[in-house]
Design a protein around this motif. Structure first.
Motif: not given
Length: 115
Positions: A57, A80-81, A83, A87, A105
């Motif tokens: 993260y 942030q996730y 990915s 988030k 997500e």
């Protein structure tokens, strides 16, 4: 002779009163200075920190440094996730929360407290 002593006593009395008034005004002006250091700056210099949490993260925090050297959140705080999708996004002005938005997500809004 009594008149001269009375005049000297009156002058000393007035000097004592004036000096005590002067010390009170200087202490009140120093109090004013300390309270003005807590005032919100009109255009703070906002800094940005980036970081990483366990699990991949990522974070981003916007803040400024107040007169006492403390961080004051001002702007956005973002998580942030792994990915790269957002988030959570929180909004601050002068250290006061103005709400946040949580996302799943896929980027869908789960919760929005700004309204």
């Amino acid at each position: 002779m009594k008149k001269i002593l009375l005049k000297i006593a009156a002058i000393l009395f007035m000097a004592a009163i004036l000096s005590s008034c002067g010390s009170n005004s200087s202490s009140s002006s120093s109090e004013g200075k300390s309270s003005s250091s807590d005032e919100k700056p009109l255009h703070p210099i906002v800094k940005t920190d980036y970081g990483e949490l366990p699990g991949g993260y990522k974070t981003m925090d916007e803040y400024y440094i107040d007169n006492n050297g403390n961080k004051v959140w001002h702007g956005r705080r973002l998580t942030q996730y792994p990915s790269g999708m957002t988030k959570m996004e929180a909004f601050y002005e002068y250290g006061v929360s103005k709400g946040y938005v949580k996302y799943d997500e896929a980027g869908n809004v789960i919760e929005d407290t700004r309204k």
